[in-house]
Design an enzyme around this catalytic site. Structure first.
Site, PDB file in Angstrom:
ATOM      1  N   LYS A 176       5.433  -6.032 -20.466  1.00 43.32           N
ATOM      2  CA  LYS A 176       5.241  -7.478 -20.425  1.00 43.32           C
ATOM      3  C   LYS A 176       3.877  -7.746 -19.819  1.00 43.32           C
ATOM      4  CE  LYS A 176       5.161 -10.648 -18.171  1.00 43.32           C
ATOM      5  NZ  LYS A 176       4.032 -11.652 -17.931  1.00 43.32           N
ATOM      6  N   GLY A 228       2.232  -7.011  -8.857  1.00 45.69           N
ATOM      7  CA  GLY A 228       1.931  -8.428  -8.723  1.00 45.69           C
ATOM      8  C   GLY A 228       2.057  -8.879  -7.292  1.00 45.69           C
ATOM      9  N   THR A 230       3.504 -10.366  -3.730  1.00 45.50           N
ATOM     10  CA  THR A 230       4.678 -10.048  -2.918  1.00 45.50           C
ATOM     11  C   THR A 230       5.782 -11.071  -3.152  1.00 45.50           C
ATOM     12  OG1 THR A 230       3.365  -8.904  -1.253  1.00 45.50           O
ATOM     13  CG2 THR A 230       5.494  -9.777  -0.543  1.00 45.50           C
ATOM     14  N   GLY A 233       7.422 -10.131  -6.258  1.00 44.81           N
ATOM     15  CA  GLY A 233       8.114  -8.871  -6.035  1.00 44.81           C
ATOM     16  C   GLY A 233       9.447  -9.054  -5.339  1.00 44.81           C
ATOM     17  N   GLU A 250       4.614  -2.600  -6.840  1.00 45.21           N
ATOM     18  CA  GLU A 250       3.282  -2.456  -6.246  1.00 45.21           C
ATOM     19  C   GLU A 250       2.778  -3.867  -6.005  1.00 45.21           C
ATOM     20  OE1 GLU A 250      -0.197  -2.699  -5.403  1.00 45.21           O
ATOM     21  OE2 GLU A 250      -0.745  -2.144  -7.442  1.00 45.21           O
ATOM     22  N   CYS A 284      -5.673  -5.865  -5.096  1.00 43.74           N
ATOM     23  CA  CYS A 284      -4.657  -5.720  -4.054  1.00 43.74           C
ATOM     24  C   CYS A 284      -5.111  -4.802  -2.933  1.00 43.74           C
ATOM     25  CB  CYS A 284      -3.347  -5.205  -4.661  1.00 43.74           C
ATOM     26  SG  CYS A 284      -3.532  -3.651  -5.567  1.00 43.74           S
ATOM     27  N   GLU A 384      -2.822 -12.793   1.863  1.00 42.28           N
ATOM     28  CA  GLU A 384      -3.669 -12.256   0.794  1.00 42.28           C
ATOM     29  C   GLU A 384      -4.321 -13.422   0.053  1.00 42.28           C
ATOM     30  OE1 GLU A 384      -3.368  -8.777  -2.494  1.00 42.28           O
ATOM     31  OE2 GLU A 384      -1.793 -10.285  -2.571  1.00 42.28           O
TER      32      GLU A 384
END
Length: 477
Positions: A176, A228, A230, A233, A250, A284, A384
């Site tokens: 995807k 992608g 957090t 995730g 990740e 990242c 981030e």
């Protein structure tokens, strides 16, 4: 202009269930780059059905590993031959600077080669004998149908770091791809077909968040591999937990570079902007916290600021520019909100700031920015940002530096700068991150890559990355 009217489902080009198209515009000047078919839940159903058929009823998962290696090796050759073309396409889609995309795209040949080496020595079937004399045959078998969900910032790296080990393990894969970079994603379908992969083994679906959630929730999916944010995730981990799917994540980072008191000033000043601003800060593993001893603080701030002021910003297709635009206007606004937050919290602005660089107002540009006098409790030090923003944080002694580096919800990357390599290694052992650089040493593709804490679950690269796509079966004999 590039136009993909169809989706790649099970190795075949198939008309999408919807007439809607994804329109890709340049982050540099908003010119039209291309259009791509957009997947909907019905297309997910078709891709999962094809993948399940290939996994459950075709010879693919039971092929000898060397047969799968041969197909992957052929794909790697084809992919390498088009590296420069693909890099230019990615730059046009997401605005990543040409120097970055060309370098990264070229490196993917070795990333895949590392997986091929691991497959050769993996131990797909081994006999284990216990002291009691019990004998077991331990098999490593493919986990099943994999949903690989990737972001836009380094699309082929993120795709192949998941798809390649899954294929080597004997899984079938539904990739995807992000709606920001659908063109290079669908181009991969051409290469998988040319390499000779069987029907059903690979599908590629460009889609947004709702369709992504439908995919990872699908009962036909056995394993989710995600790169992608957090936040996303956590949502995927919750879905995986509810359905007891295997999952690897990740996620984000807020990596700290620790400058020890014996570090060379010019070396650090030359490296810090590159580690923080590579891919326009949309990475990242960007080292966006620079921890400097208070005894040398102002000297390092001045040197890093001087280096940052030399960073060139502009058209990402021009390899002379180190920093390009951010991927979308929304991402630009997000980064500027963090810069504003730093100013409001009392951080000292030494380079950059609000507003686009002169002459680049038409694109999604922000100024490469450096803040000094930053406390590790500030938002710009804890969250981030995913843009070209570097914060310089003072520390008292080595113990304090390690404490600050570890005082983060993240644990993906980091580094240390010192003229004493053994001292640097000792610091590296104390910082809780999955990847750590001593004096900017390069990352190898045979060693595992991934994060502690909110930076993820599982690892990628090499043998450890390959192991994320197998189940272990013990047969007593």
């Amino acid at each position: 202009m590039i136009n993909y009217e169809k989706l790649y489902i099970g190795g075949r080009w198939v008309a999408p269930s919807l007439d809607e198209r994804i329109e890709v515009r340049s982050p540099h000047d908003h010119s039209l780059v291309g259009r791509a078919a957009q997947a909907a839940p019905a297309d997910v159903d078709a891709a999962v059905a094809s993948a399940r058929q290939a996994f459950d009823h075709s010879p693919w998962p039971a092929l000898p590993p060397e047969r799968r290696r041969a197909l992957v090796a052929r794909f790697n050759e084809l992919h390498a031959a088009r590296a420069h073309e693909i890099a230019a396409l990615v730059t046009s889609e997401n605005g990543s600077p040409a120097w970055f995309t060309q370098s990264l795209q070229t490196s993917l040949t070795e990333q895949t080669a590392a997986y091929l080496r691991s497959s050769e020595s993996f131990g797909w079937e081994e006999e284990v004998t216990s002291p009691s004399g019990a004998r077991s045959l331990v098999r490593r078998e493919p986990v099943g149908v994999v949903a690989a969900v990737i972001p836009w910032n380094a699309p082929h790296q993120s795709a192949l770091v998941k798809v390649i080990p899954a294929l080597l393990a004997g899984c079938t894969v539904i990739l995807k791809v992000a709606p920001e970079t659908p063109l290079d994603g669908l181009l991969l379908g051409e290469l998988f077909t040319e390499a000779g992969f069987p029907d059903g083994v690979v599908s590629i679906l460009p889609a947004g968040r709702e369709t992504s959630e439908y995919l990872v929730s699908h009962p036909g999916i056995d394993k989710i591999a995600f790169t992608g944010s957090t936040r996303a995730g956590r949502r995927i981990a919750a879905i995986a937990g509810e359905h007891l799917k295997r999952v690897s994540l990740e996620l984000g980072g807020k990596s700290a570079s620790i400058v020890l008191d014996d570090a060379d000033l010019d070396t650090v000043a030359g490296a810090a902007p590159l580690l923080a601003f590579a891919n326009s800060g949309q990475s990242c593993v960007a080292h966006t916290r620079l921890l400097v001893p208070r005894s040398r603080y102002e000297d390092f701030v001045a040197a890093v600021a001087a280096a940052a002021e030399q960073v060139t910003v502009g058209d990402p297709a021009d390899p002379r520019h180190m920093v390009g635009p951010l991927v979308t206007a929304a991402q630009k606004e997000r980064v500027e909100s963090y810069i504003r937050s730093g100013l409001d919290d009392g951080a000292r602005l030494v380079v950059g700031g609000l507003g686009a660089p002169e002459g680049l107002e038409q694109g999604n540009y922000v100024k490469p920015t450096v803040f000094a006098d930053v406390d590790n409790s500030m938002r710009i030090a804890r969250e981030e940002i995913f843009g070209p923003v570097l914060v310089v944080i003072p520390y008292e002694d080595e113990e304090d530096a390690v404490r600050i580096a570890n005082d983060s919800p993240y644990g993906l990357g980091g580094g240390v700068w010192t003229t004493d390599a053994e001292r640097g290694l000792a610091v590296a052992r104390r910082v809780r991150t999955g990847t750590f650089l001593v004096n900017g040493a390069p990352i190898g593709f045979d060693a595992p890559f991934g994060g502690y804490k909110a930076s993820g679950v599982g690892r990628e690269f090499g043998t450890v990355g390959l192991s994320q796509y197998v189940e272990h079966k013990s047969i007593s004999v």
